[in-house]
Design an enzyme around this catalytic site. Structure first.
Site, PDB file in Angstrom:
ATOM      1  N   HIS A 182      26.910  10.911  25.920  1.00 55.68           N
ATOM      2  CA  HIS A 182      27.559  10.235  24.787  1.00 55.68           C
ATOM      3  C   HIS A 182      28.954  10.784  24.495  1.00 55.68           C
ATOM      4  O   HIS A 182      29.383  10.846  23.342  1.00 55.68           O
ATOM      5  CB  HIS A 182      26.687  10.328  23.529  1.00 55.68           C
ATOM      6  N   ASN A 215      20.184   4.040  19.780  1.00 48.92           N
ATOM      7  CA  ASN A 215      20.915   3.368  20.852  1.00 48.92           C
ATOM      8  C   ASN A 215      20.935   1.868  20.587  1.00 48.92           C
ATOM      9  O   ASN A 215      20.344   1.386  19.614  1.00 48.92           O
ATOM     10  CB  ASN A 215      20.257   3.637  22.213  1.00 48.92           C
TER      11      ASN A 215
END
Length: 503
Positions: A61, A133
């Site tokens: 990420h 997510n």
């Protein structure tokens, strides 16, 4: 969360100690042609700070951006949780960070990848982080595999290149990944913008109401902008023209008053029913059927304020699933429990021991604990006690007995897979997604995308991938195999130079 601005200096710049800086353009030298001198303190300080101005990027990420906003509860879900943030009419400041998983800082926003959806609620009871997510599932269900998974999506140690063989070798050796890989290779693996995708808590969480009643809960943030995706060709074109396409779209949309919104829904499973449900509700590779547990609306999330300083408010934001508040707890989901440690630990390494003192990470309510000092720690403790129990009037907590957000567990310490439920298997839900959710065109695109991603993969791994997809759906698996073999040696959509899948 307000960022403290630096007041402009009307009479020039200063050194780090506040004293006037003579020049920001000329070094101190011995004559006009002579060497610079070691006591040019301003020059040295300038370079010292420049060498230290970055913090390590997130391991997964890394590439992302975000914005501040507000969550408003529009429905009454107090029967499910006592958390103040979800009581009727409550409005709470939020921070939402979007990201890709595999790409490093500077990688294109439009690579095919899972998107992070990390949401912080600055509640009256402390910061609540929901680190999700844009997919309701994940590749794994045991955190022991997580570091290996991330490495398989990164780069080879010798060439420094990403490698499709490495990716598929991991996926096909871990068949529980099939549901997420199907989702990833489908249309939602390439969202057109962050505004036009849904967000999910993915894990199962525990909600507890004021009477102590418990429900297992799944979070669904449904985009009011609708869900819109890119084609392979569109994503490739944008990646070559504007690597920051999603970041720019979000910032410019908010700046012109086009504030994106998501409606939050939950699925609530009564505590006891979680023990016997046909799928293991704590398996991160599975979804819970909305036919069995329909979605319940909670409220609306609106992003309405851009960051004023990307580094201080986005890169320095430190999310962790361990940040919960009363009325919300974790669950036996192994990945969730693993992340609750790993994420906070990563932030201590990445940002520092003082991470929770930074403005973006500070809760709105007062913090009172017995964490003292450490590197870059700047809270003043004065004459407070540094230990408990104490006789100096400094309070501490000392509750005993069962915790509100707990669950029962017993058995022998063991290393083994989770017990299977009646409908548990690794390929069933992936097959349902392909057959019953994808349209005919989406199935065709899916075959093309997977075949493209398998181009150049080592033959033994490729053969295992064909079986992997036949286990998902026999027809689709055969179509993928036929497509790969038909195009062997040719360039086909979905593949970067060197056989790398667009991930």
């Amino acid at each position: 969360m307000e960022h403290q601005k630096t007041t402009p200096h009307a009479t020039g710049s200063t050194r780090q100690n506040g004293a006037p800086a003579v020049s920001d353009r000329q070094s101190l030298t011995v004559g006009s042609e002579g060497p610079i001198v070691l006591h040019d303190t301003h020059l040295l300080e300038t370079h010292q700070h420049f060498n230290r101005m970055n913090i390590p990027e997130r391991r997964p990420h890394a590439k992302g951006s975000g914005a501040f906003g507000e969550f408003e509860v529009t429905e009454d879900v107090s029967k499910y949780t006592k958390a103040l943030v979800f009581q009727p009419g409550t409005k709470t400041e939020t921070l939402l960070r979007f990201s890709t998983v595999a790409g490093e800082l500077g990688s294109p926003d439009t690579w095919r990848d899972v998107r992070g959806f990390a949401l912080r609620f600055y509640t009256e009871e402390g910061n609540y982080d929901l680190v999700g997510n844009n997919t309701p599932i994940f590749f794994l269900r045991d955190p022991m595999k997580f570091t290996h998974f991330i490495r398989s999506q990164k780069r080879l140690p010798d060439s420094g290149l990403r490698d499709a063989t490495m990716q598929w070798d991991f996926w096909t050796n871990n068949p529980e990944s099939a549901h997420q890989v199907t989702y990833l290779m489908g249309p939602r693996g390439l969202p057109r913008t962050w505004r036009e995708m849904n967000g999910y808590g993915s894990h199962t969480y525990l909600w507890v109401n004021a009477q102590g009643e418990k429900h297992w809960v799944k979070y669904h943030f449904i985009s009011q902008q609708g869900v819109h995706n890119l084609s392979n060709d569109e994503a490739t074109k944008i990646a070559g023209e504007n690597a920051d396409f999603h970041r720019q779209d979000l910032f410019e949309s908010i700046a012109k008053g086009d504030h994106p919104k998501w409606d939050l829904y939950i699925q609530a499973i009564p505590y006891e029913e979680g023990k016997t449900y046909r799928f293991n509700p704590f398996d991160l590779t599975k979804t819970i059927s909305q036919k069995d547990y329909p979605r319940i609306k909670v409220g609306t999330l609106t992003l309405n304020r851009n960051p004023e300083n990307h580094f201080a408010q986005i890169e320095s934001a430190a999310f962790s699933p361990s940040n919960t508040v009363p009325g919300i707890g974790l669950s036996p989901d192994r990945m969730l429990l693993g992340r609750a440690f790993a994420y906070h630990d990563a932030q201590l390494y990445r940002v520092g021991a003082h991470v929770n003192q930074l403005p973006v990470n500070r809760p709105k309510n007062a913090v009172h604990n017995y964490a003292f000092e450490g590197q870059m720690w700047y809270d003043h403790t004065g004459d407070r006690s540094t230990y408990v129990p104490n006789s100096n009037g400094d309070s501490w907590s000392d509750e005993t007995g069962p915790v509100d957000d707990g669950w029962e567990a017993d058995g022998t310490l063991t290393r083994e897979a989770q017990a299977l439920r009646a409908d548990d298997d690794d390929f069933g839900q992936a097959g349902t997604l392909v057959r019953e959710v994808f349209s005919d065109q989406e199935r065709d695109d899916f075959v093309e995308t997977v075949a493209g991603a398998l181009k150049g993969v080592r033959q033994d791994v490729q053969a295992r991938a064909f079986e992997y997809w036949k286990n998902v759906d026999a027809t689709i698996g055969q179509r993928i195999e036929d497509e790969v073999k038909r195009h062997e040696g040719d360039g086909i959509p979905g593949v970067e130079a060197g056989g790398e899948a667009r991930m």
